[in-house]
Design a protein around this motif. Structure first.
Motif, short mmCIF file in Angstrom:
data_model
loop_
_atom_site.label_atom_id
_atom_site.label_comp_id
_atom_site.label_asym_id
_atom_site.label_seq_id
_atom_site.Cartn_x
_atom_site.Cartn_y
_atom_site.Cartn_z
N TYR A 65 40.88 18.83 44.52
CA TYR A 65 40.31 20.00 45.17
C TYR A 65 41.23 21.18 44.88
O TYR A 65 42.35 21.24 45.36
N PHE A 66 40.75 22.10 44.07
CA PHE A 66 41.55 23.26 43.65
C PHE A 66 41.20 24.47 44.50
O PHE A 66 40.04 24.71 44.81
N LYS A 67 42.23 25.26 44.85
CA LYS A 67 42.04 26.46 45.64
C LYS A 67 42.87 27.61 45.08
O LYS A 67 43.95 27.40 44.54
N LYS A 68 42.35 28.82 45.22
CA LYS A 68 43.02 30.07 44.89
C LYS A 68 43.26 30.21 43.38
O LYS A 68 44.00 29.43 42.78
N ASP A 69 42.63 31.21 42.80
CA ASP A 69 42.81 31.55 41.38
C ASP A 69 42.55 30.34 40.48
O ASP A 69 43.35 30.01 39.60
N VAL A 70 41.41 29.70 40.69
CA VAL A 70 41.08 28.49 39.93
C VAL A 70 40.48 28.90 38.58
O VAL A 70 39.58 29.74 38.51
N THR A 96 35.63 30.15 36.40
CA THR A 96 36.52 30.97 37.21
C THR A 96 35.99 30.98 38.64
O THR A 96 34.82 31.31 38.86
N THR A 97 36.85 30.63 39.60
CA THR A 97 36.39 30.54 40.98
C THR A 97 37.59 30.56 41.92
O THR A 97 38.75 30.61 41.48
N ASP A 98 37.31 30.48 43.22
CA ASP A 98 38.37 30.41 44.23
C ASP A 98 38.57 28.98 44.72
O ASP A 98 39.66 28.63 45.16
N ILE A 125 31.02 22.72 42.58
CA ILE A 125 31.24 24.12 42.95
C ILE A 125 30.98 24.28 44.45
O ILE A 125 29.95 23.85 44.96
N ILE A 126 31.93 24.93 45.14
CA ILE A 126 31.81 25.11 46.59
C ILE A 126 32.10 26.54 47.01
O ILE A 126 32.22 26.83 48.20
N ALA A 127 32.23 27.46 46.05
CA ALA A 127 32.50 28.87 46.35
C ALA A 127 31.90 29.72 45.24
O ALA A 127 31.38 29.20 44.25
N GLN A 128 31.97 31.03 45.40
CA GLN A 128 31.46 31.93 44.37
C GLN A 128 32.14 31.61 43.04
O GLN A 128 33.38 31.64 42.94
N THR A 129 31.33 31.31 42.01
CA THR A 129 31.87 30.79 40.75
C THR A 129 31.18 31.46 39.57
O THR A 129 29.98 31.75 39.60
N TYR A 130 31.96 31.68 38.51
CA TYR A 130 31.47 32.28 37.28
C TYR A 130 31.76 31.32 36.14
O TYR A 130 32.92 30.92 35.92
N LYS A 149 27.18 29.72 43.85
CA LYS A 149 28.06 29.46 44.97
C LYS A 149 28.11 27.98 45.33
O LYS A 149 28.90 27.57 46.18
N GLU A 150 27.25 27.18 44.69
CA GLU A 150 27.16 25.77 45.05
C GLU A 150 26.55 24.99 43.89
O GLU A 150 25.64 25.48 43.22
N GLY A 151 27.05 23.78 43.67
CA GLY A 151 26.45 22.93 42.65
C GLY A 151 27.46 22.08 41.93
O GLY A 151 28.60 21.90 42.39
N PHE A 152 27.05 21.52 40.79
CA PHE A 152 27.97 20.74 39.95
C PHE A 152 27.62 20.96 38.49
O PHE A 152 26.50 21.34 38.14
N TYR A 153 28.62 20.68 37.65
CA TYR A 153 28.45 20.86 36.20
C TYR A 153 29.23 19.74 35.52
O TYR A 153 30.38 19.49 35.86
N ASN A 154 28.61 19.06 34.55
CA ASN A 154 29.27 18.00 33.81
C ASN A 154 29.04 18.21 32.33
O ASN A 154 27.92 18.08 31.85
N GLN A 155 30.13 18.55 31.62
CA GLN A 155 29.97 18.85 30.21
C GLN A 155 29.75 17.60 29.37
O GLN A 155 29.23 17.68 28.25
N ARG A 156 30.10 16.44 29.90
CA ARG A 156 29.93 15.21 29.12
C ARG A 156 28.46 14.81 29.04
O ARG A 156 27.98 14.35 28.01
#
Length: 525
Positions: free
Chosen positions: A164-169, A179-181, A194-199, A211-218
């Protein structure tokens, strides 16, 4: 006891150091130096140095030197510190403070944690041996194959392989960047939750805001919620939930797909788009908007579909005519902005300020800018209504330019209550100027009923009921101005008092005002 320890060290055998609790640290390796020091009545120190190996349960400690304090119950280690926590994780650092009762370790100095899938490096780390949870708060970097993820804070769950990553992710992968928080990332599956505003920007240049979801590049699978947006080239996709499987978008909940190249927007409760073919299918009260400067065209139906003309006809090198659709196809280019068509099925309704229409099904080609209306089509322009078996509505610069009605064509122009000018024929061609109807030609067994007005006071003076091979109708200021009969005219002019408006009807007369879309907002209901 000291004598026994000395003998064991002298014999160069593993030395388990006695302790008074089950949470004790046991020294099991050969060492250069082992010292037992009593500080006071309640404090005993065990000091070891040189290739130290110690055990607590299934956890193995390695270091250059260590001190175990019996009172504080802290095991402190220096130099080449390494902990192997069963098959869960391996952690290395320069320095360790370990609370052996709580089983909480504090690492600092080039800390590195690996779990067999990814590795974490950070200046300092707190790790709970009981729960297998690690925490860093002064910056960290996770590398998982070709994926690199950095953040200011992180919480590592070794059993779940989650971080779980936080701040300047910031996540960088050959397939995309994030890029997210705040972000949850699984080192085993490659899922980024994704659990926060994400680009997100992927390798093709596609941009995602969510702001919510998941992504799997594999696997190429993704899902985004909470009114997400995707910008893919000249296409913008917005919806309450956007799902991506391989190259298919599935957008639900107030879905919007805008094509800036075509100047079109599709709205619907459920919309699919094939990224490879650029085909779009919209259902659940869909509406298509064809943008114009001041008078956009709105099309609603049960189902809307749009795709490339090259997918429908294939590549063409010369001008041909499709007899089914009646469209001219000339030298189609796969990347041409006019290489597009759309279809509407069932309960089709078209609206703009100057013209409206309904039918059961419709086909529109961006190459010739023509709406083809099938199965009981109706077109309205101001107070005039045109019907026929099939109607073609040609546009120019996205304004009505010409209308063709084939077989059983019928035009009605409303004058007053129950008073209608009427013209019927085999075929009818209408022409527009600046989006307003200007003239109509009816040919083939043409018949008409129209009301004659006095030029002075515009009062009705009679009713003309005639038949002719060709009839031309002219409009002025959006009202019927005059009618011209071109050949073989037969008919009667009735004095206005001899006929009531209700009885003056041509065969198959219909005034279908109740089917007419009144506003663009009505299409969204």
């Amino acid at each position: 006891m000291l004598l026994l320890l000395a003998n064991m060290i002298h014999a160069q055998e593993p030395v388990p150091v006695p302790s008074d609790t089950v949470n004790s640290i046991k020294i099991v390796s050969n060492t250069r130096n082992l010292t037992m020091k009593r500080v006071d009545d309640s404090t005993n120190l065990t000091i070891v140095a040189g290739n130290v190996k110690a055990l607590q349960g299934n956890t193995i400690f390695y270091c250059d030197s260590a001190v175990d304090n019996s009172r504080t119950r802290i095991f402190e280690a220096w130099g080449n510190v390494r902990i192997v926590d069963g098959d869960t994780a391996t952690i290395s650092a320069r320095h360790l403070i370990y609370h052996r009762d709580k089983k909480i370790a504090y690492f600092d100095g080039n800390v590195k944690l690996t779990d067999g899938k990814g590795s974490l490096t950070t200046p300092d780390l707190e790790y709970d041996m009981s729960t297998n949870i690690g925490i860093y708060k002064n910056g960290g970097r996770v590398v998982n194959q070709k994926t690199v993820l950095t953040s200011q804070e992180g919480y590592y769950y070794a059993d779940l392989k989650d971080v779980y990553f936080k701040k300047d992710v910031f996540l960088k992968d050959p397939a995309y960047t994030i890029t997210t928080d705040s972000l949850l990332y699984n080192t085993q599956s490659g899922d980024a939750r994704i659990i926060a505003q994400t680009y997100i920007v992927d390798s093709s240049g596609r941009k995602i805001r969510t702001k919510e979801g998941f992504y799997n590049q594999r696997t190429g699978q993704a899902q985004f919620g909470r009114r997400s947006e995707i910008i893919d080239g000249k296409t913008r996709i917005t919806g309450d939930v956007i799902e991506l499987t391989d190259s298919i978008y599935r957008v639900t909940g107030n879905a919007i797909i805008s094509d800036t190249a075509q100047g079109t927007t599709i709205l619907g409760g459920l919309v699919f788009q094939d990224k490879r073919t650029e085909a779009v299918l919209a259902t659940r009260k869909p509406v298509m908007i064809v943008k114009q400067d001041k008078d956009s065209i709105y099309i609603a139906a049960d189902t809307l579909f749009t795709a490339k003309l090259t997918a429908l006809y294939g590549a063409r090198d010369s001008l041909t005519v499709d007899t089914l659709k009646g469209t001219k196809v000339a030298r189609l280019n796969d990347k041409d902005s006019t290489n597009r068509y759309f279809e509407a099925f069932h309960n089709v309704r078209i609206f703009n300020d100057s013209i409206q229409a309904t039918c059961d099904s419709m086909f529109y080609s961006f190459q010739d800018s023509t709406f083809r209306l099938y199965q009981d089509p109706v077109v309205w322009a101001n107070n005039s209504q045109i019907t026929g078996d099939t109607i073609y509505l040609h546009t120019k610069n996205r304004k009505a330019d010409r209308v063709e009605a084939f077989e059983r064509s019928f035009m009605v122009n409303k004058m007053d209550h129950e008073a209608y000018n009427q013209i019927k024929s085999t075929r009818m061609d209408g022409y527009f100027v600046n989006g307003n109807i200007d003239s109509v030609r009816a040919k083939g067994y043409a018949e008409c009923i129209y009301y004659i007005r006095d030029d002075a006071d515009s009062s009705y003076t009679g009713i003309n009921q005639s038949k002719c091979d060709i009839i031309d109708i002219y409009f002025q200021e959006q009202a019927l101005h005059k009618i011209a009969f071109r050949s073989q005219v037969t008919g009667t002019i009735w004095p206005i008092r001899q006929k009531s408006p209700a009885e003056m009807r041509l065969p198959n007369f219909r005034w279908l005002e109740e089917r007419r879309p009144k506003t663009k907002y009505e299409l969204f209901e």
